[in-house]
Design a protein around this motif. Structure first.
Motif, PDB file in Angstrom:
ATOM      1  N   ARG A  21       0.841  -1.203   0.000  1.00  0.00           N
ATOM      2  CA  ARG A  21       0.000   0.000   0.000  1.00  0.00           C
ATOM      3  C   ARG A  21       0.876   1.252   0.000  1.00  0.00           C
ATOM      4  N   ARG A  22       0.373   2.311  -0.636  1.00  0.00           N
ATOM      5  CA  ARG A  22       1.057   3.605  -0.589  1.00  0.00           C
ATOM      6  C   ARG A  22       0.952   4.134   0.833  1.00  0.00           C
ATOM      7  N   GLU A  24       2.445   7.221   3.890  1.00  0.00           N
ATOM      8  CA  GLU A  24       3.042   8.517   4.188  1.00  0.00           C
ATOM      9  C   GLU A  24       3.290   8.574   5.682  1.00  0.00           C
ATOM     10  N   LEU A  39       0.322  11.347  -2.982  1.00  0.00           N
ATOM     11  CA  LEU A  39       1.125  10.208  -3.437  1.00  0.00           C
ATOM     12  C   LEU A  39       1.676   9.405  -2.268  1.00  0.00           C
ATOM     13  N   VAL A  43       5.897   2.713  -0.710  1.00  0.00           N
ATOM     14  CA  VAL A  43       5.002   1.566  -0.624  1.00  0.00           C
ATOM     15  C   VAL A  43       5.450   0.650   0.508  1.00  0.00           C
ATOM     16  N   TRP A  59       9.636   6.150  -3.168  1.00  0.00           N
ATOM     17  CA  TRP A  59       9.399   6.359  -4.600  1.00  0.00           C
ATOM     18  C   TRP A  59      10.699   6.514  -5.376  1.00  0.00           C
ATOM     19  N   HIS A  65       7.298  -1.144  -8.106  1.00  0.00           N
ATOM     20  CA  HIS A  65       6.640  -1.366  -6.816  1.00  0.00           C
ATOM     21  C   HIS A  65       5.465  -2.321  -7.012  1.00  0.00           C
ATOM     22  N   ILE A  67       1.774  -2.921  -5.738  1.00  0.00           N
ATOM     23  CA  ILE A  67       0.764  -2.111  -5.052  1.00  0.00           C
ATOM     24  C   ILE A  67      -0.609  -2.754  -5.183  1.00  0.00           C
ATOM     25  N   ALA A  81      -3.692   7.383  -7.412  1.00  0.00           N
ATOM     26  CA  ALA A  81      -3.908   7.183  -5.989  1.00  0.00           C
ATOM     27  C   ALA A  81      -5.389   6.982  -5.712  1.00  0.00           C
ATOM     28  N   GLY A  85      -4.369   3.926   0.479  1.00  0.00           N
ATOM     29  CA  GLY A  85      -3.075   3.523  -0.055  1.00  0.00           C
ATOM     30  C   GLY A  85      -3.112   2.638  -1.280  1.00  0.00           C
ATOM     31  N   VAL A 100       0.286   7.714 -10.050  1.00  0.00           N
ATOM     32  CA  VAL A 100       1.262   6.883  -9.360  1.00  0.00           C
ATOM     33  C   VAL A 100       2.229   6.267 -10.365  1.00  0.00           C
ATOM     34  N   SER A 121       5.157   9.985 -11.281  1.00  0.00           N
ATOM     35  CA  SER A 121       4.528   9.862  -9.964  1.00  0.00           C
ATOM     36  C   SER A 121       4.366  11.233  -9.325  1.00  0.00           C
TER      37      SER A 121
END
Length: 129
Positions: A21-22, A24, A39, A43, A59, A65, A67, A81, A85, A100, A121
């Motif tokens: 999953r993305r 942050e 973004l 991941v 990234w 990646h 995802i 996105a 995520g 992405v 991205s």
């Protein structure tokens, strides 16, 4: 401050995180899912419970990646996105969407994990009303 030149780091989580999953960082520097409006930093590389350290493929890491997707995606589709995520194809609804990358594999349904090449991205794509 440490230096990282291989594109993968380890950070504590603020919630249970699923692999692929993305993600942050929240205000405390803990990993959370990136929303559809951002973004994120990279991941997740494993599934992990809240409070545990998790691997994050940034990234800027060379390569691709894996995802998790929301909905069906074809090889070569641009992916954007999505909530929690995940990624999806460009929605038809008017709005701004965060690119992405490009899907290198197809998916049939929610929850599939595909290989994504991070191309442009973070680019914002606008769907007009």
């Amino acid at each position: 401050m440490s230096y990282n030149d291989y594109g993968i780091g380890s950070h504590p989580t603020a919630q249970d995180i699923v692999d692929g999953r993305r993600v942050e960082f929240n205000a405390s520097g803990h990993v959370v899912y990136a929303p559809a409006t951002r973004l994120g930093v990279g991941v997740s590389r494993i599934s992990q419970k809240s409070g545990e350290d998790i691997g994050v493929a940034y990234w800027n890491k060379p390569g691709t990646h894996h995802i998790e997707v929301k909905g069906a995606i074809d090889i070569g589709d641009q992916v954007f996105a999505a909530a929690n995520g995940t990624v999806s194809v460009l929605p038809a609804a008017a709005g701004d969407y965060v690119k992405v990358g490009v899907a290198l594999e197809a998916s049939a349904e929610d929850g599939d994990v595909i290989e994504v090449l991070p191309v442009e991205s973070g680019k914002i794509v606008n769907v007009a009303a």
